[in-house]
Design a protein around this motif. Structure first.
Motif, PDB file in Angstrom:
ATOM      1  N   ALA A   1       1.033  -1.196  -0.510  1.00 26.14           N
ATOM      2  CA  ALA A   1       0.097  -0.421  -0.378  1.00 26.14           C
ATOM      3  C   ALA A   1       1.087   1.531   0.076  1.00 26.14           C
ATOM      4  O   ALA A   1       0.983   2.531  -0.570  1.00 26.14           O
ATOM      5  N   LEU A   2       2.048   1.378   0.874  1.00 25.65           N
ATOM      6  CA  LEU A   2       3.088   2.092   0.793  1.00 25.65           C
ATOM      7  C   LEU A   2       3.656   2.328  -0.760  1.00 25.65           C
ATOM      8  O   LEU A   2       3.486   4.151  -1.212  1.00 25.65           O
ATOM      9  N   THR A   3       3.526   1.502  -0.782  1.00 27.48           N
ATOM     10  CA  THR A   3       4.567   1.271  -2.261  1.00 27.48           C
ATOM     11  C   THR A   3       3.778   2.213  -3.410  1.00 27.48           C
ATOM     12  O   THR A   3       3.796   3.354  -4.428  1.00 27.48           O
ATOM     13  N   LEU A   4       2.400   1.579  -3.702  1.00 29.04           N
ATOM     14  CA  LEU A   4       1.906   1.637  -4.232  1.00 29.04           C
ATOM     15  C   LEU A   4       1.582   3.323  -4.221  1.00 29.04           C
ATOM     16  O   LEU A   4       0.810   4.341  -5.026  1.00 29.04           O
ATOM     17  N   ALA A   5       1.222   4.251  -3.020  1.00 29.82           N
ATOM     18  CA  ALA A   5       0.997   5.480  -2.551  1.00 29.82           C
ATOM     19  C   ALA A   5       1.864   6.651  -3.083  1.00 29.82           C
ATOM     20  O   ALA A   5       1.514   7.687  -3.633  1.00 29.82           O
ATOM     21  N   GLY A   6       3.147   5.736  -2.750  1.00 27.22           N
ATOM     22  CA  GLY A   6       4.072   6.854  -3.249  1.00 27.22           C
ATOM     23  C   GLY A   6       4.602   6.689  -5.263  1.00 27.22           C
ATOM     24  O   GLY A   6       5.016   7.984  -5.363  1.00 27.22           O
ATOM     25  N   CYS A   7       3.679   6.074  -5.795  1.00 23.31           N
ATOM     26  CA  CYS A   7       3.879   5.846  -7.011  1.00 23.31           C
ATOM     27  C   CYS A   7       2.782   7.254  -7.296  1.00 23.31           C
ATOM     28  O   CYS A   7       2.722   7.797  -8.113  1.00 23.31           O
ATOM     29  N   ASN A   8       1.216   6.920  -6.749  1.00 22.53           N
ATOM     30  CA  ASN A   8       0.510   8.184  -7.126  1.00 22.53           C
ATOM     31  C   ASN A   8       1.416   9.415  -6.904  1.00 22.53           C
ATOM     32  O   ASN A   8       1.278  10.168  -7.277  1.00 22.53           O
ATOM     33  N   ASP A   9       1.540   9.370  -6.016  1.00 21.23           N
ATOM     34  CA  ASP A   9       2.140  10.728  -5.165  1.00 21.23           C
ATOM     35  C   ASP A   9       3.159  11.226  -6.668  1.00 21.23           C
ATOM     36  O   ASP A   9       3.287  12.416  -7.039  1.00 21.23           O
ATOM     37  N   ASP A  10       4.069  10.827  -6.938  1.00 24.68           N
ATOM     38  CA  ASP A  10       5.642  10.714  -8.114  1.00 24.68           C
ATOM     39  C   ASP A  10       4.036  11.126  -9.196  1.00 24.68           C
ATOM     40  O   ASP A  10       4.680  12.276 -10.172  1.00 24.68           O
ATOM     41  N   SER A  11       3.471  10.092  -9.447  1.00 26.91           N
ATOM     42  CA  SER A  11       2.912  10.121 -10.676  1.00 26.91           C
ATOM     43  C   SER A  11       1.927  12.165 -10.626  1.00 26.91           C
ATOM     44  O   SER A  11       2.271  12.670 -11.763  1.00 26.91           O
ATOM     45  N   GLY A  12       1.728  11.899  -9.909  1.00 28.76           N
ATOM     46  CA  GLY A  12       0.361  13.214  -9.207  1.00 28.76           C
ATOM     47  C   GLY A  12       1.255  14.542  -9.454  1.00 28.76           C
ATOM     48  O   GLY A  12       1.558  15.403 -10.217  1.00 28.76           O
ATOM     49  N   ALA A  13       2.981  14.632  -9.239  1.00 22.33           N
ATOM     50  CA  ALA A  13       3.854  15.274  -9.479  1.00 22.33           C
ATOM     51  C   ALA A  13       4.286  15.552 -10.541  1.00 22.33           C
ATOM     52  O   ALA A  13       4.166  16.783 -11.172  1.00 22.33           O
ATOM     53  N   LYS A  14       3.997  15.350 -11.691  1.00 19.49           N
ATOM     54  CA  LYS A  14       5.015  15.056 -12.956  1.00 19.49           C
ATOM     55  C   LYS A  14       3.990  15.409 -13.662  1.00 19.49           C
ATOM     56  O   LYS A  14       4.001  15.633 -14.553  1.00 19.49           O
ATOM     57  N   ASP A  15       2.512  15.015 -13.704  1.00 20.89           N
ATOM     58  CA  ASP A  15       1.243  15.553 -14.137  1.00 20.89           C
ATOM     59  C   ASP A  15       1.474  16.807 -13.228  1.00 20.89           C
ATOM     60  O   ASP A  15       0.690  17.839 -14.715  1.00 20.89           O
ATOM     61  N   SER A  16       1.361  17.492 -12.459  1.00 21.15           N
ATOM     62  CA  SER A  16       0.435  18.540 -11.953  1.00 21.15           C
ATOM     63  C   SER A  16       2.721  19.694 -12.766  1.00 21.15           C
ATOM     64  O   SER A  16       1.963  20.746 -12.803  1.00 21.15           O
ATOM     65  N   ALA A  17       2.499  19.369 -13.175  1.00 20.10           N
ATOM     66  CA  ALA A  17       4.860  19.545 -13.443  1.00 20.10           C
ATOM     67  C   ALA A  17       4.167  20.033 -15.394  1.00 20.10           C
ATOM     68  O   ALA A  17       4.776  21.166 -15.194  1.00 20.10           O
ATOM     69  N   THR A  18       4.030  19.018 -15.286  1.00 20.20           N
ATOM     70  CA  THR A  18       3.655  19.265 -17.161  1.00 20.20           C
ATOM     71  C   THR A  18       2.039  19.924 -17.262  1.00 20.20           C
ATOM     72  O   THR A  18       2.243  20.825 -18.560  1.00 20.20           O
ATOM     73  N   LYS A  19       1.491  20.155 -16.572  1.00 22.20           N
ATOM     74  CA  LYS A  19       0.085  20.558 -16.652  1.00 22.20           C
ATOM     75  C   LYS A  19       0.524  21.800 -16.044  1.00 22.20           C
ATOM     76  O   LYS A  19      -0.389  22.860 -16.030  1.00 22.20           O
ATOM     77  N   ALA A  20       1.493  22.336 -14.678  1.00 21.96           N
ATOM     78  CA  ALA A  20       1.876  23.748 -14.243  1.00 21.96           C
ATOM     79  C   ALA A  20       1.537  24.953 -15.398  1.00 21.96           C
ATOM     80  O   ALA A  20       2.161  24.509 -17.170  1.00 21.96           O
ATOM     81  N   LYS A  21       1.335  26.218 -15.168  1.00 24.42           N
ATOM     82  CA  LYS A  21       1.988  27.184 -15.986  1.00 24.42           C
ATOM     83  C   LYS A  21       3.035  27.484 -16.301  1.00 24.42           C
ATOM     84  O   LYS A  21       3.900  27.789 -15.666  1.00 24.42           O
ATOM     85  N   PRO A  22       3.991  27.904 -18.052  1.00 22.20           N
ATOM     86  CA  PRO A  22       4.804  27.935 -17.776  1.00 22.20           C
ATOM     87  C   PRO A  22       5.431  30.009 -17.063  1.00 22.20           C
ATOM     88  O   PRO A  22       4.471  30.630 -17.197  1.00 22.20           O
ATOM     89  N   GLU A  23       6.605  29.687 -16.570  1.00 23.31           N
ATOM     90  CA  GLU A  23       6.763  30.972 -16.403  1.00 23.31           C
ATOM     91  C   GLU A  23       8.493  31.046 -16.772  1.00 23.31           C
ATOM     92  O   GLU A  23       9.125  30.513 -16.489  1.00 23.31           O
ATOM     93  N   LEU A  24       8.913  31.705 -18.484  1.00 24.56           N
ATOM     94  CA  LEU A  24       9.308  31.949 -19.218  1.00 24.56           C
ATOM     95  C   LEU A  24      10.707  33.646 -18.583  1.00 24.56           C
ATOM     96  O   LEU A  24       9.876  34.368 -19.016  1.00 24.56           O
ATOM     97  N   LYS A  25      11.509  33.715 -18.908  1.00 29.56           N
ATOM     98  CA  LYS A  25      12.085  34.603 -18.834  1.00 29.56           C
ATOM     99  C   LYS A  25      13.128  34.588 -19.598  1.00 29.56           C
ATOM    100  O   LYS A  25      13.832  33.611 -19.422  1.00 29.56           O
ATOM    101  N   VAL A  26      13.434  35.515 -20.500  1.00 34.35           N
ATOM    102  CA  VAL A  26      14.961  35.269 -21.678  1.00 34.35           C
ATOM    103  C   VAL A  26      15.864  36.158 -21.049  1.00 34.35           C
ATOM    104  O   VAL A  26      15.671  37.609 -20.375  1.00 34.35           O
TER     105      VAL A  26
END
Length: 170
Positions: free
Chosen positions: A22-47
């Motif tokens: 259960a802990l392993t599966l919970a850890g996997c879900n948290d990681d994929s959630g973090a990855k999903d939020s990173a790819t869905k997060a709004k870009p903050e670009l600076k030149v």
């Protein structure tokens, strides 16, 4: 060892295995959630560090800069400028220059356009920019609003300072 002790150990072992799973599966879900939020997060670009070496040719110039992203992933799709008929995106690998359709801008990362590597080619120049001038360029992205930058024209031999973190001073 009696039957009661064996049953108790098996129950405890089974419970420990279930808890670990259960802990392993919970850890996997948290990681994929973090990855999903990173790819869905709004870009903050600076030149930063943008420059154009004073061109030696009348009809073509190169542009360099660093694009820093403190948000979700994006993609540089094109660039425009009033001074150029067109601007193309190029990569250089093994000394060979190749036109690219776009460049990925990684989440929480950076994209470098530097001499000998990725660069912009300002083509069909309407006038040759001179050292000391500034050229306005607009960068266009898949997700983000365009970014307009005032790019200084530097000496043809200009080399920006390199900040190589892997090189330690002695």
């Amino acid at each position: 060892m009696n039957h009661r002790t064996t049953t108790r150990r098996r129950t405890l072992a089974g419970g420990a295995i279930a808890l670990a799973a259960a802990l392993t599966l919970a850890g996997c879900n948290d990681d994929s959630g973090a990855k999903d939020s990173a790819t869905k997060a709004k870009p903050e670009l600076k030149v930063s560090g943008a420059y154009i070496p004073e061109p030696t040719m009348n009809d073509m110039a190169a542009g360099f800069f660093t694009l820093t992203n403190k948000g979700g992933a994006d993609e540089l799709t094109s660039a425009t400028s009033d001074i150029a008929g067109s601007i193309t995106l190029h990569s250089t690998k093994g000394g060979a220059m190749k036109e690219e359709k776009s460049f990925k801008v990684p989440a929480n990362g950076h994209l470098d356009f530097a001499s000998g590597g990725n660069h912009l080619m300002l083509e069909k120049l309407k006038r040759k920019p001179k050292q000391g001038e500034k050229v306005e360029m607009t960068l266009h992205f898949r997700k983000s609003d365009p970014i307009t930058v005032e790019v200084p024209v530097e000496a043809a031999t200009y080399k920006p300072e390199q900040h190589d973190s892997s090189h330690n001073s002695h």
